[in-house]
Design a protein around this motif. Structure first.
Motif, PDB file in Angstrom:
ATOM      1  N   THR A 164       0.815  -1.219   0.000  1.00  0.00           N
ATOM      2  CA  THR A 164       0.000   0.000   0.000  1.00  0.00           C
ATOM      3  C   THR A 164       0.845   1.263   0.000  1.00  0.00           C
ATOM      4  OG1 THR A 164      -0.118  -0.067   2.416  1.00  0.00           O
ATOM      5  CG2 THR A 164      -1.919  -1.123   1.201  1.00  0.00           C
ATOM      6  N   GLY A 165       2.155   1.132   0.064  1.00  0.00           N
ATOM      7  CA  GLY A 165       3.026   2.306   0.066  1.00  0.00           C
ATOM      8  C   GLY A 165       4.360   1.994   0.715  1.00  0.00           C
ATOM      9  N   ILE A 166       5.433   2.372   0.057  1.00  0.00           N
ATOM     10  CA  ILE A 166       6.771   2.058   0.553  1.00  0.00           C
ATOM     11  C   ILE A 166       7.065   2.769   1.865  1.00  0.00           C
ATOM     12  CG2 ILE A 166       7.826   3.897  -0.825  1.00  0.00           C
ATOM     13  CD1 ILE A 166       9.378   0.461   0.082  1.00  0.00           C
ATOM     14  N   VAL A 167       6.525   3.993   2.024  1.00  0.00           N
ATOM     15  CA  VAL A 167       6.782   4.750   3.250  1.00  0.00           C
ATOM     16  C   VAL A 167       6.201   4.024   4.455  1.00  0.00           C
ATOM     17  CG1 VAL A 167       6.343   6.900   4.489  1.00  0.00           C
ATOM     18  CG2 VAL A 167       6.928   6.964   2.064  1.00  0.00           C
ATOM     19  N   GLY A 168       4.939   3.592   4.340  1.00  0.00           N
ATOM     20  CA  GLY A 168       4.314   2.877   5.436  1.00  0.00           C
ATOM     21  C   GLY A 168       5.046   1.594   5.775  1.00  0.00           C
ATOM     22  N   SER A 169       5.544   0.902   4.757  1.00  0.00           N
ATOM     23  CA  SER A 169       6.275  -0.347   4.992  1.00  0.00           C
ATOM     24  C   SER A 169       7.581  -0.103   5.732  1.00  0.00           C
ATOM     25  CB  SER A 169       6.562  -1.046   3.654  1.00  0.00           C
ATOM     26  OG  SER A 169       5.353  -1.384   2.997  1.00  0.00           O
ATOM     27  N   ILE A 170       8.307   0.932   5.337  1.00  0.00           N
ATOM     28  CA  ILE A 170       9.573   1.241   6.008  1.00  0.00           C
ATOM     29  C   ILE A 170       9.319   1.659   7.452  1.00  0.00           C
ATOM     30  CG2 ILE A 170      11.580   2.775   6.036  1.00  0.00           C
ATOM     31  CD1 ILE A 170      11.378   2.923   2.993  1.00  0.00           C
ATOM     32  N   ILE A 171       8.270   2.453   7.667  1.00  0.00           N
ATOM     33  CA  ILE A 171       7.921   2.854   9.034  1.00  0.00           C
ATOM     34  C   ILE A 171       7.635   1.630   9.887  1.00  0.00           C
ATOM     35  CG2 ILE A 171       6.183   4.017  10.463  1.00  0.00           C
ATOM     36  CD1 ILE A 171       5.810   6.008   8.152  1.00  0.00           C
ATOM     37  N   ALA A 172       6.833   0.704   9.346  1.00  0.00           N
ATOM     38  CA  ALA A 172       6.429  -0.475  10.106  1.00  0.00           C
ATOM     39  C   ALA A 172       7.622  -1.362  10.443  1.00  0.00           C
ATOM     40  CB  ALA A 172       5.379  -1.261   9.333  1.00  0.00           C
ATOM     41  N   ILE A 173       8.496  -1.594   9.468  1.00  0.00           N
ATOM     42  CA  ILE A 173       9.635  -2.491   9.687  1.00  0.00           C
ATOM     43  C   ILE A 173      10.651  -1.867  10.629  1.00  0.00           C
ATOM     44  CG2 ILE A 173      11.580  -3.639   8.568  1.00  0.00           C
ATOM     45  CD1 ILE A 173       9.749  -3.918   6.069  1.00  0.00           C
ATOM     46  N   SER A 174      11.030  -0.607  10.374  1.00  0.00           N
ATOM     47  CA  SER A 174      12.008   0.054  11.238  1.00  0.00           C
ATOM     48  C   SER A 174      11.450   0.266  12.639  1.00  0.00           C
ATOM     49  CB  SER A 174      12.450   1.395  10.635  1.00  0.00           C
ATOM     50  OG  SER A 174      11.351   2.275  10.492  1.00  0.00           O
ATOM     51  N   GLY A 175      10.141   0.570  12.732  1.00  0.00           N
ATOM     52  CA  GLY A 175       9.526   0.760  14.038  1.00  0.00           C
ATOM     53  C   GLY A 175       9.493  -0.519  14.857  1.00  0.00           C
ATOM     54  N   THR A 176       9.225  -1.639  14.195  1.00  0.00           N
ATOM     55  CA  THR A 176       9.192  -2.915  14.902  1.00  0.00           C
ATOM     56  C   THR A 176      10.577  -3.306  15.392  1.00  0.00           C
ATOM     57  OG1 THR A 176       7.306  -3.619  13.539  1.00  0.00           O
ATOM     58  CG2 THR A 176       8.506  -5.339  14.727  1.00  0.00           C
ATOM     59  N   ILE A 177      11.592  -3.082  14.561  1.00  0.00           N
ATOM     60  CA  ILE A 177      12.964  -3.350  15.004  1.00  0.00           C
ATOM     61  C   ILE A 177      13.312  -2.474  16.197  1.00  0.00           C
ATOM     62  CG2 ILE A 177      15.405  -3.239  14.354  1.00  0.00           C
ATOM     63  CD1 ILE A 177      14.529  -3.819  11.464  1.00  0.00           C
ATOM     64  N   CYS A 178      12.898  -1.214  16.131  1.00  0.00           N
ATOM     65  CA  CYS A 178      13.184  -0.263  17.205  1.00  0.00           C
ATOM     66  C   CYS A 178      12.588  -0.727  18.531  1.00  0.00           C
ATOM     67  CB  CYS A 178      12.640   1.120  16.833  1.00  0.00           C
ATOM     68  SG  CYS A 178      12.765   2.346  18.150  1.00  0.00           S
ATOM     69  N   VAL A 179      11.286  -1.048  18.547  1.00  0.00           N
ATOM     70  CA  VAL A 179      10.657  -1.410  19.815  1.00  0.00           C
ATOM     71  C   VAL A 179      11.141  -2.754  20.329  1.00  0.00           C
ATOM     72  CG1 VAL A 179       8.626   0.000  19.348  1.00  0.00           C
ATOM     73  CG2 VAL A 179       8.600  -2.421  18.719  1.00  0.00           C
ATOM     74  N   ALA A 180      11.522  -3.655  19.413  1.00  0.00           N
ATOM     75  CA  ALA A 180      12.092  -4.933  19.853  1.00  0.00           C
ATOM     76  C   ALA A 180      13.398  -4.697  20.604  1.00  0.00           C
ATOM     77  CB  ALA A 180      12.314  -5.847  18.648  1.00  0.00           C
ATOM     78  N   LEU A 181      14.217  -3.798  20.082  1.00  0.00           N
ATOM     79  CA  LEU A 181      15.492  -3.481  20.738  1.00  0.00           C
ATOM     80  C   LEU A 181      15.269  -2.737  22.052  1.00  0.00           C
ATOM     81  CD1 LEU A 181      17.520  -2.448  17.568  1.00  0.00           C
ATOM     82  CD2 LEU A 181      17.935  -4.465  18.990  1.00  0.00           C
ATOM     83  N   VAL A 182      14.220  -1.900  22.121  1.00  0.00           N
ATOM     84  CA  VAL A 182      13.885  -1.250  23.390  1.00  0.00           C
ATOM     85  C   VAL A 182      13.485  -2.301  24.421  1.00  0.00           C
ATOM     86  CG1 VAL A 182      12.314   0.323  24.580  1.00  0.00           C
ATOM     87  CG2 VAL A 182      13.169   0.919  22.326  1.00  0.00           C
TER      88      VAL A 182
END
Length: 254
Positions: free
Chosen positions: A50-68
């Motif tokens: 549905t959009g490359i921006v949303g996909s990058i946000i979702a993937i990078s955000g999930t990696i971020c919170v996993a590391l938190v």
């Protein structure tokens, strides 16, 4: 003649530390749980583009919170990527509260990096490091918890802030002003608790993630569904983050 490798070891040590922070020191459960959360975002992005921006946000955000959740300082690198793009997507969706909170998130990535660096588990002794020059142990953040007085203050600020900020967003013609206000105020509180390493952040993140799902389901912007799936993953991570930080944290006085 003996050739020394003095200055050349500095970048090697840096990259070993980065590798250790990202990939070492996980339990058997975490080796399955965290990749599964990230894989969920990747699969959804491929299956429902549905959009490359949303996909990058979702993937990078999930990696971020996993590391938190694991208490790793490298989360802040992925946090910057996520929130810079989240700013742009929220602006397109006319969620002005989310626009403002994304700016706050970006700024606090550097604040949190500074604070966490001063409060990591102790490094291995120099003698141990000399015995194993190629091995670097990951250093997790030292966590803590607050008491009943802190909770009362948090709830009072959340209630007053949501009402006042909601009135402002209403004047700005923001979509869903009071939901937007609630998610913004609770996010500010949760982010400050994260920067200062309090486990109570996780209960606020769970509440916030549920509200964010409701908020983004009202949006028709490309990439909105990626954000919804991201927040679903965030809920699972927040539950485990609460569990993990509860084991590691120590009570502190107000």
């Amino acid at each position: 003649m003996t050739v020394t490798s003095g200055p050349a070891t500095a970048p090697q040590s840096f990259w070993r530390a980065v590798y250790a922070d990202l990939f070492l020191g996980y339990t058997r459960f975490e080796k399955i749980f965290y990749p599964a959360l990230i894989l969920l975002q990747v699969v959804f992005a491929i299956a429902y583009p549905t959009g490359i921006v949303g996909s990058i946000i979702a993937i990078s955000g999930t990696i971020c919170v996993a590391l938190v959740g694991k208490g790793r300082i490298s989360n802040y690198f992925f946090g910057v990527i996520q929130n810079v793009l989240y700013f742009w997507l929220s602006l397109q969706a006319v969620f002005y509260g989310e626009v403002m909170i994304s700016v706050f998130y970006v700024l606090t990535q550097f604040w949190g990096l500074y604070t966490w660096r001063k409060n990591l588990t102790p490094a291995a002794s120099s003698s141990a490091a000399a015995d194993s020059a190629t091995k670097t142990e990951p250093r997790d953040v030292l966590t803590r918890r607050i008491g009943i007085v802190g909770w009362l203050a948090i709830l009072a600020i959340l209630a007053a802030g949501t009402w006042l900020y909601g009135l402002l967003l209403q004047e700005l013609n923001s979509n869903q002003p009071f939901i937007d206000s609630f998610t913004t105020v609770i996010a500010v509180i949760a982010q400050i608790l994260m920067v200062y390493r309090f486990r109570e952040q996780w209960l606020l993140w769970i509440t916030l993630n549920l509200a964010q799902i409701v908020l983004w389901l009202t949006s028709s912007e490309p990439g909105s569904l990626d954000i919804v799936v991201m927040y679903i993953a965030f809920i699972f991570n927040s539950v485990y983050g609460w569990y993990n930080w509860s084991k590691l944290s120590k009570p502190v006085s107000a």
